[in-house]
Design an enzyme around this catalytic site. Structure first.
Site, PDB file in Angstrom:
ATOM      1  N   ARG A 165      -6.388  -3.541  -9.378  1.00  0.00           N
ATOM      2  CA  ARG A 165      -7.000  -4.322  -8.306  1.00  0.00           C
ATOM      3  C   ARG A 165      -6.692  -5.787  -8.587  1.00  0.00           C
ATOM      4  O   ARG A 165      -6.707  -6.218  -9.751  1.00  0.00           O
ATOM      5  CB  ARG A 165      -8.520  -4.134  -8.260  1.00  0.00           C
ATOM      6  CG  ARG A 165      -8.986  -2.821  -7.671  1.00  0.00           C
ATOM      7  CD  ARG A 165      -8.725  -2.716  -6.158  1.00  0.00           C
ATOM      8  NE  ARG A 165      -9.235  -1.475  -5.597  1.00  0.00           N
ATOM      9  CZ  ARG A 165      -8.540  -0.337  -5.506  1.00  0.00           C
ATOM     10  NH1 ARG A 165      -7.286  -0.286  -5.943  1.00  0.00           N
ATOM     11  NH2 ARG A 165      -9.084   0.731  -4.966  1.00  0.00           N
ATOM     12  N   GLU A 217      -5.935  -9.521   0.047  1.00  0.00           N
ATOM     13  CA  GLU A 217      -4.929  -8.623   0.605  1.00  0.00           C
ATOM     14  C   GLU A 217      -5.134  -8.598   2.104  1.00  0.00           C
ATOM     15  O   GLU A 217      -6.269  -8.394   2.545  1.00  0.00           O
ATOM     16  CB  GLU A 217      -5.081  -7.211   0.034  1.00  0.00           C
ATOM     17  CG  GLU A 217      -4.710  -7.157  -1.431  1.00  0.00           C
ATOM     18  CD  GLU A 217      -4.798  -5.766  -2.037  1.00  0.00           C
ATOM     19  OE1 GLU A 217      -4.960  -4.784  -1.270  1.00  0.00           O
ATOM     20  OE2 GLU A 217      -4.690  -5.653  -3.260  1.00  0.00           O
ATOM     21  N   HIS A 270       0.238  -3.179  -1.820  1.00  0.00           N
ATOM     22  CA  HIS A 270      -0.750  -2.159  -2.199  1.00  0.00           C
ATOM     23  C   HIS A 270      -0.253  -0.760  -1.796  1.00  0.00           C
ATOM     24  O   HIS A 270      -0.885  -0.081  -0.977  1.00  0.00           O
ATOM     25  CB  HIS A 270      -2.122  -2.469  -1.576  1.00  0.00           C
ATOM     26  CG  HIS A 270      -3.263  -1.811  -2.308  1.00  0.00           C
ATOM     27  ND1 HIS A 270      -4.499  -2.369  -2.431  1.00  0.00           N
ATOM     28  CD2 HIS A 270      -3.346  -0.625  -2.960  1.00  0.00           C
ATOM     29  CE1 HIS A 270      -5.291  -1.556  -3.110  1.00  0.00           C
ATOM     30  NE2 HIS A 270      -4.601  -0.481  -3.450  1.00  0.00           N
TER      31      HIS A 270
HETATM   32  C1  GLV Z   1      -5.935   2.699  -4.122  1.00  0.00           C
HETATM   33  O1  GLV Z   1      -5.908   1.541  -4.345  1.00  0.00           O
HETATM   34  C2  GLV Z   1      -6.824   3.616  -4.744  1.00  0.00           C
HETATM   35  O2  GLV Z   1      -7.786   3.182  -5.389  1.00  0.00           O
HETATM   36  O3  GLV Z   1      -6.631   4.817  -4.587  1.00  0.00           O
END
Ligand code: GLV
Length: 328
Positions: free
Chosen positions: A237, A266, A285
């Site tokens: 993250r 994001e 992401h």
């Molecule tokens: C994506 O970021 C997840 O946590 O699956």
């Protein structure tokens, strides 16, 4: 049978699974997520929600969604959901463990290789007409094979990255909260404290969940402790990294580069300082973005909704409502 809101079009059989269980399914049609008002409006009548990491589900929203019984996040991370507030409100919160770690580890490795071997940077240059000759001195970078990799967080994804590192003859260090000598032995991983990992690793890959104890985990002191040629890979993250400190470290040449699949915010605005560095890679992401994995994630989230709305404990809860709405 209940109404279920699915906050984006999803791959696989998830919507069918919900319909087969007798639910009325409302799928948000937009390419972009519903904004806060739209999410509140759609959840007002819903008993179930299949949400994405882009949907903030806080206490206010839960209070406005009086019939809601389950929020099934289509992600392993669930920092977008206030799971504790959901439990108090009697709402199950669930995630998708065990189905996306290999795919996310693939991306972490892809980023590591791309940053080391300057794949994105040299591709951009070639497209712009910069490829004039083969050069013995151009586009040099560190070798991933035989290098030292530091894995921060040895959960499912960290372990999958460690397994890949073996194929590259890497020395693998891991900084983890919980010692797991059997796992460390099996993976050939040396458990060290974070400062030692940062001092030794040529590549540092982050695999911790985001929360109060990991926010800004990699900040100014950590960048100062890293090797000058080290490459930071973040598929966890964005908030795990202090981004201002990262920009300062890149400006000062204190690290070799960074490859980031996650940022704050994001999406990262196109004029963000991080985009000004040639030795930075940013992907939007996409850690779990393979066809098969995204379908599995959506179907797993749907099964959690179906179970909770049938009054059962869902298979992948991240909270334990003492008094689930509608029983269970
Ligand atoms: C994506 O970021 C997840 O946590 O699956």
């Amino acid at each position: 049978m209940g109404r279920v809101f699915v906050s984006r079009r999803v791959p696989g059989r998830a919507v069918e699974l919900l319909r087969e269980a007798g639910h009325a399914v409302d799928v948000w049609p937009g390419e972009l997520p519903p904004d806060a008002d739209a999410l509140r409006e759609r959840l007002r009548e819903a008993e179930g929600a299949l949400t994405m990491v882009t949907d903030p589900v806080g206490a206010d929203l839960l209070a406005a969604a009086a019939r809601l019984r389950v929020v099934a996040n289509m992600a392993v991370g669930y920092d977008n959901i206030d799971a504790a507030a959901a439990a108090v409100a009697g709402v199950w919160a669930t995630n998708t463990p065990g189905v996306l770690h290999e795919t996310t580890a693939d991306l972490a490795f892809a980023l590591l290789l791309a940053a080391a071997r300057r794949v994105a940077e040299s591709d951009r240059d070639a497209r712009a007409g910069g490829w004039r000759t083969w050069s013995p001195t151009a586009w040099l970078g560190p070798d991933p094979f035989g290098a030292t990799l530091g894995i921060v967080g040895l959960g499912e994804i960290g372990r999958a990255v460690a397994r890949r590192a073996r194929g590259f003859d890497m020395t693998v260090l891991a900084a983890t909260r919980t010692p797991r000598p059997d796992v460390e032995r099996e993976l050939g991983v040396e458990r060290v404290a974070l400062p030692e990992l940062l001092a030794r690793a040529g590549f540092v890959s982050l695999h911790v969940p985001f929360g109060p104890d990991t926010e800004g985990l990699i900040g100014a002191a950590e960048f100062a402790a890293m090797r000058e040629d080290a490459i930071l890979v973040n598929t966890a993250r964005g908030g795990v990294v202090d981004q201002e400190a990262l920009v300062a470290a890149l400006r000062a040449g204190a690290i070799g580069g960074a490859a980031l699949d996650v940022t704050v915010p994001e999406p990262l605005p196109a004029d963000h300082a991080l985009f000004s560095f040639p030795n930075v890679i940013v992907t939007p992401h996409i850690g779990s973005a393979s066809h098969a994995t995204r379908a599995r994630m959506a179907e797993m989230a749907a099964r959690n909704v179906v179970a909770a709305l049938a009054g059962r404990t869902p298979p992948n809860p991240v909270n334990r409502p003492p008094a689930p709405r509608g029983g269970a």
